[in-house]
Design an enzyme around this catalytic site. Structure first.
Site, PDB file in Angstrom:
ATOM      1  N   ARG A 110       2.450  -1.630  89.374  1.00 33.68           N
ATOM      2  CA  ARG A 110       2.328  -0.174  89.104  1.00 33.68           C
ATOM      3  C   ARG A 110       3.033   0.275  87.841  1.00 33.68           C
ATOM      4  NH1 ARG A 110       2.603   0.300  94.802  1.00 33.68           N
ATOM      5  NH2 ARG A 110       0.473   0.487  95.548  1.00 33.68           N
ATOM      6  N   LYS A 132      -2.651   4.729  74.028  1.00 33.10           N
ATOM      7  CA  LYS A 132      -3.990   4.448  74.553  1.00 33.10           C
ATOM      8  C   LYS A 132      -4.075   2.941  74.757  1.00 33.10           C
ATOM      9  CE  LYS A 132      -7.047   8.052  72.864  1.00 33.10           C
ATOM     10  NZ  LYS A 132      -8.200   8.338  71.988  1.00 33.10           N
ATOM     11  N   GLU A 174      -8.808   3.212  59.056  1.00 32.05           N
ATOM     12  CA  GLU A 174      -8.080   4.161  59.916  1.00 32.05           C
ATOM     13  C   GLU A 174      -7.144   5.029  59.068  1.00 32.05           C
ATOM     14  OE1 GLU A 174      -8.957   4.480  63.010  1.00 32.05           O
ATOM     15  OE2 GLU A 174      -9.400   2.528  63.917  1.00 32.05           O
ATOM     16  N   LYS A 214       0.205  10.714  63.131  1.00 39.07           N
ATOM     17  CA  LYS A 214      -0.201  10.439  64.524  1.00 39.07           C
ATOM     18  C   LYS A 214       0.838  10.972  65.507  1.00 39.07           C
ATOM     19  CE  LYS A 214      -2.441   7.306  67.627  1.00 39.07           C
ATOM     20  NZ  LYS A 214      -3.141   6.044  67.881  1.00 39.07           N
ATOM     21  N   GLU A 224      -5.421  13.599  75.046  1.00 35.91           N
ATOM     22  CA  GLU A 224      -6.697  13.913  74.385  1.00 35.91           C
ATOM     23  C   GLU A 224      -7.505  15.010  75.091  1.00 35.91           C
ATOM     24  OE1 GLU A 224      -8.680  10.620  72.404  1.00 35.91           O
ATOM     25  OE2 GLU A 224     -10.581  11.611  72.787  1.00 35.91           O
ATOM     26  N   ARG A 228      -6.256  15.538  69.655  1.00 38.91           N
ATOM     27  CA  ARG A 228      -6.198  14.074  69.547  1.00 38.91           C
ATOM     28  C   ARG A 228      -7.585  13.461  69.318  1.00 38.91           C
ATOM     29  NH1 ARG A 228      -2.513   9.575  72.677  1.00 38.91           N
ATOM     30  NH2 ARG A 228      -3.389   7.825  71.522  1.00 38.91           N
ATOM     31  N   ASN A 232     -10.638  10.331  66.359  1.00 43.38           N
ATOM     32  CA  ASN A 232     -11.878   9.590  66.609  1.00 43.38           C
ATOM     33  C   ASN A 232     -12.951   9.849  65.545  1.00 43.38           C
ATOM     34  OD1 ASN A 232     -13.192   8.215  69.356  1.00 43.38           O
ATOM     35  ND2 ASN A 232     -11.012   8.634  69.390  1.00 43.38           N
ATOM     36  N   HIS A 235     -15.518   7.290  64.838  1.00 43.58           N
ATOM     37  CA  HIS A 235     -15.536   6.323  65.944  1.00 43.58           C
ATOM     38  C   HIS A 235     -16.732   6.501  66.880  1.00 43.58           C
ATOM     39  CE1 HIS A 235     -11.557   5.638  64.447  1.00 43.58           C
ATOM     40  NE2 HIS A 235     -11.271   4.755  65.364  1.00 43.58           N
ATOM     41  N   HIS A 239     -18.280   2.981  67.543  1.00 38.06           N
ATOM     42  CA  HIS A 239     -18.299   2.291  68.837  1.00 38.06           C
ATOM     43  C   HIS A 239     -19.710   1.814  69.181  1.00 38.06           C
ATOM     44  CE1 HIS A 239     -14.279   4.279  70.244  1.00 38.06           C
ATOM     45  NE2 HIS A 239     -14.095   3.256  69.446  1.00 38.06           N
ATOM     46  N   HIS A 252     -13.371  -3.859  63.820  1.00 41.86           N
ATOM     47  CA  HIS A 252     -13.334  -2.456  64.257  1.00 41.86           C
ATOM     48  C   HIS A 252     -13.212  -1.514  63.053  1.00 41.86           C
ATOM     49  CE1 HIS A 252     -12.414   1.098  66.586  1.00 41.86           C
ATOM     50  NE2 HIS A 252     -11.280   1.254  65.923  1.00 41.86           N
TER      51      HIS A 252
HETATM   52  P1  NAD Z   1      -7.063  -7.715  66.105  1.00 44.08           P
HETATM   53  O1  NAD Z   1      -6.004  -7.403  67.052  1.00 44.08           O
HETATM   54  O2  NAD Z   1      -8.253  -8.452  66.612  1.00 44.08           O
HETATM   55  O3  NAD Z   1      -6.427  -8.532  64.902  1.00 44.08           O
HETATM   56  C1  NAD Z   1      -7.258  -8.931  63.859  1.00 44.08           C
HETATM   57  C2  NAD Z   1      -7.147 -10.440  63.577  1.00 44.08           C
HETATM   58  O4  NAD Z   1      -5.964 -10.670  62.827  1.00 44.08           O
HETATM   59  C3  NAD Z   1      -7.051 -11.299  64.809  1.00 44.08           C
HETATM   60  O5  NAD Z   1      -7.743 -12.508  64.582  1.00 44.08           O
HETATM   61  C4  NAD Z   1      -5.565 -11.563  64.926  1.00 44.08           C
HETATM   62  O6  NAD Z   1      -5.262 -12.736  65.626  1.00 44.08           O
HETATM   63  C5  NAD Z   1      -5.183 -11.673  63.480  1.00 44.08           C
HETATM   64  N1  NAD Z   1      -3.808 -11.347  63.137  1.00 44.08           N
HETATM   65  C6  NAD Z   1      -3.027 -10.394  63.660  1.00 44.08           C
HETATM   66  N2  NAD Z   1      -1.888 -10.302  62.984  1.00 44.08           N
HETATM   67  C7  NAD Z   1      -1.931 -11.222  62.014  1.00 44.08           C
HETATM   68  C8  NAD Z   1      -1.054 -11.588  60.973  1.00 44.08           C
HETATM   69  N3  NAD Z   1       0.082 -10.948  60.760  1.00 44.08           N
HETATM   70  N4  NAD Z   1      -1.418 -12.604  60.147  1.00 44.08           N
HETATM   71  C9  NAD Z   1      -2.617 -13.240  60.324  1.00 44.08           C
HETATM   72  N5  NAD Z   1      -3.493 -12.897  61.261  1.00 44.08           N
HETATM   73  C10 NAD Z   1      -3.151 -11.908  62.114  1.00 44.08           C
HETATM   74  O7  NAD Z   1      -7.621  -6.400  65.390  1.00 44.08           O
HETATM   75  P2  NAD Z   1      -6.954  -5.039  64.886  1.00 44.08           P
HETATM   76  O8  NAD Z   1      -7.784  -4.598  63.757  1.00 44.08           O
HETATM   77  O9  NAD Z   1      -5.503  -5.159  64.723  1.00 44.08           O
HETATM   78  O10 NAD Z   1      -7.178  -4.036  66.116  1.00 44.08           O
HETATM   79  C11 NAD Z   1      -8.458  -3.656  66.533  1.00 44.08           C
HETATM   80  C12 NAD Z   1      -8.382  -3.178  67.961  1.00 44.08           C
HETATM   81  O11 NAD Z   1      -7.499  -2.075  68.032  1.00 44.08           O
HETATM   82  C13 NAD Z   1      -9.708  -2.726  68.515  1.00 44.08           C
HETATM   83  O12 NAD Z   1      -9.904  -3.308  69.781  1.00 44.08           O
HETATM   84  C14 NAD Z   1      -9.573  -1.221  68.637  1.00 44.08           C
HETATM   85  O13 NAD Z   1     -10.332  -0.693  69.692  1.00 44.08           O
HETATM   86  C15 NAD Z   1      -8.103  -1.081  68.886  1.00 44.08           C
HETATM   87  N6  NAD Z   1      -7.551   0.222  68.483  1.00 44.08           N
HETATM   88  C16 NAD Z   1      -6.798   0.879  69.392  1.00 44.08           C
HETATM   89  C17 NAD Z   1      -6.216   2.093  69.062  1.00 44.08           C
HETATM   90  C18 NAD Z   1      -5.345   2.793  70.044  1.00 44.08           C
HETATM   91  O14 NAD Z   1      -4.947   3.932  69.786  1.00 44.08           O
HETATM   92  N7  NAD Z   1      -5.004   2.177  71.155  1.00 44.08           N
HETATM   93  C19 NAD Z   1      -6.424   2.636  67.790  1.00 44.08           C
HETATM   94  C20 NAD Z   1      -7.192   1.939  66.881  1.00 44.08           C
HETATM   95  C21 NAD Z   1      -7.759   0.722  67.241  1.00 44.08           C
HETATM   96  N1  GLY Z   2      -6.892   5.911  67.805  1.00 42.21           N
HETATM   97  C1  GLY Z   2      -7.224   7.076  68.518  1.00 42.21           C
HETATM   98  C2  GLY Z   2      -6.114   7.629  69.322  1.00 42.21           C
HETATM   99  O1  GLY Z   2      -5.048   7.065  69.396  1.00 42.21           O
HETATM  100  O2  GLY Z   2      -6.277   8.650  69.918  1.00 42.21           O
END
Ligand code: NAD
Ligand code: GLY
Length: 348
Positions: A110, A132, A174, A214, A224, A228, A232, A235, A239, A252
């Site tokens: 939990r 998120k 972003e 942010k 949101e 917030r 997006n 997005h 998506h 992404h």
């Molecule tokens: P990712 O986590 O897939 O990382 C990208 C690639 O880089 C991967 O292959 C990873 O292993 C590699 N990597 C990571 N750090 C590294 C480093 N220092 N050196 C070499 N390689 C490295 O992708 P991302 O772009 O970081 O994140 C995308 C994800 O984030 C999506 O799933 C998206 O939906 C999510 N996201 C979430 C929020 C949120 O608010 N929660 C906001 C934006 C995006």
């Molecule tokens: N990346 C969108 C949010 O955090 O709301």
């Protein structure tokens, strides 16, 4: 080291930007990562952590593994490490790792503490902050998840030194999103910064700026219900692009770049953006080698996919668009389907 506070009703926390400091824990710790990131950066992290027990949890790398099956694997490894309710999960990696780590932490017994140590630009400027968490499924991106805030976030841009340039560029989508929605001066900074020299200072600056922006948005609207959703921008389209292309073809951030162009086409049609500003945004994306054109095959199918967007409610699709100028936004759920379809047809 800069400290930026995320002020919330409950569970406020800080984002620390700068050299990773020593972290001491009174209880068990598990570090969630993947082989690639762990191979590059786990040693550095381990040198800085003191805890009675440290276990390592590894998951396959990539958006394609951001699903419930991987969450089950993470939870199993957490149970095998005998984590208890006083334990902390540390997510070391990009947005995929922080989204899954946060979600697993939110449902393990939990809810236990988690900390984000982002290693991609995208995760530093966006994904690691704001709580998120979640995974994808066959119906779409991030449709399963929770709002669950980390205890702290540590952004050390030294991790970015090993990040492939394609990933750095994707993170810039972003950053540009933030600037276009909230801050014209920041947008001008992105347009004018000399990219030919050492970029370490540039990354520190933009991480700082984006986290501050942010922090302000999340403090106003943690779950949101309003502003917030502006995070997006691009997005809603991105998506659908990611889902239609099987979460593998585009990163992404690349999809977000294409989504921003699509959102701007709609804004142009509604006279919410001048052609001059739309071209400036396109040029800014292009400056960071983003904004490929995505060819929509079936405009109706693309439109129908919007109904699965989390911002949609009561069969109304919500679009986040610029509002007359760069640095200003609006949320619109009153746009006629025929207008949107016409714009989508034009993107074929
Ligand atoms: P990712 O986590 O897939 O990382 C990208 C690639 O880089 C991967 O292959 C990873 O292993 C590699 N990597 C990571 N750090 C590294 C480093 N220092 N050196 C070499 N390689 C490295 O992708 P991302 O772009 O970081 O994140 C995308 C994800 O984030 C999506 O799933 C998206 O939906 C999510 N996201 C979430 C929020 C949120 O608010 N929660 C906001 C934006 C995006
Ligand atoms: N990346 C969108 C949010 O955090 O709301």
């Amino acid at each position: 080291m800069q400290e930026i506070k995320i002020n919330l009703k409950d569970n406020s926390y800080s984002v620390f930007i700068g050299d990773l400091k020593n972290l001491e824990f009174g209880s068990k710790v598990a570090i969630l990562s993947n082989q690639k990131v762990a191979g590059l950066h786990l040693k550095t992290l381990l040198e800085r952590i003191k805890a009675p027990q440290i276990s390592i949890i590894s998951v396959p790398d990539g958006e394609a593994y951001k699903n419930l099956k991987t969450i089950e694997q993470i939870l199993e490894q957490m149970f095998c490490s005998y984590l208890d309710r006083k334990s902390t999960l540390i997510a070391l990696g990009g947005g995929v790792i922080s989204d899954m780590g946060g979600f697993a932490a939110s449902i393990y017994e939990r809810g236990i503490d988690f900390i984000n140590i982002p290693t991609t630009l995208l995760a530093c400027v966006d994904a690691s902050v704001g709580g998120k968490t979640g995974v994808n499924n066959a119906f779409g991106k991030n449709l399963i998840g929770s709002f669950y805030q980390p205890r702290a976030v540590y952004c050390d841009s030294a991790f970015l030194a090993t990040l492939p340039s394609r990933e750095l560029r994707a993170g810039m989508a972003e950053v540009i999103k933030m600037a276009v929605m909230f801050d014209k001066d920041f947008f001008d900074y992105l347009v004018n910064f000399d990219l030919s020299g050492d970029l370490a200072g540039f990354y520190d600056e933009i991480i700082n700026k984006c986290v501050r922006l942010k922090a302000s948005v999340v403090a106003q609207d943690e779950k949101e219900n309003g502003v917030r959703a502006v995070l997006n921008y691009g997005h809603t389209f991105a998506h659908v692009i990611e889902r239609q292309s099987g979460y593998g073809e585009f990163l992404h951030g690349e999809a977000v770049g294409m989504g921003i162009i699509m959102a701007n086409e709609l804004a142009l049609r509604l006279n919410l953006l001048s052609l001059d500003d739309a071209n400036k945004i396109k040029a800014c994306l292009a400056r960071f080698n983003l904004a490929l054109n995505y060819k929509i095959k079936d405009a109706n199918a693309f439109y129908n996919a919007f109904y699965l967007d989390k911002k949609s409610a009561n069969n109304k699709i919500k679009f986040i668009l610029p509002n007359g100028k760069i640095g200003s936004y609006c949320l619109r759920d009153d746009i006629d389907k025929s207008v949107v379809l016409d714009v989508l047809q034009g993107l074929k």
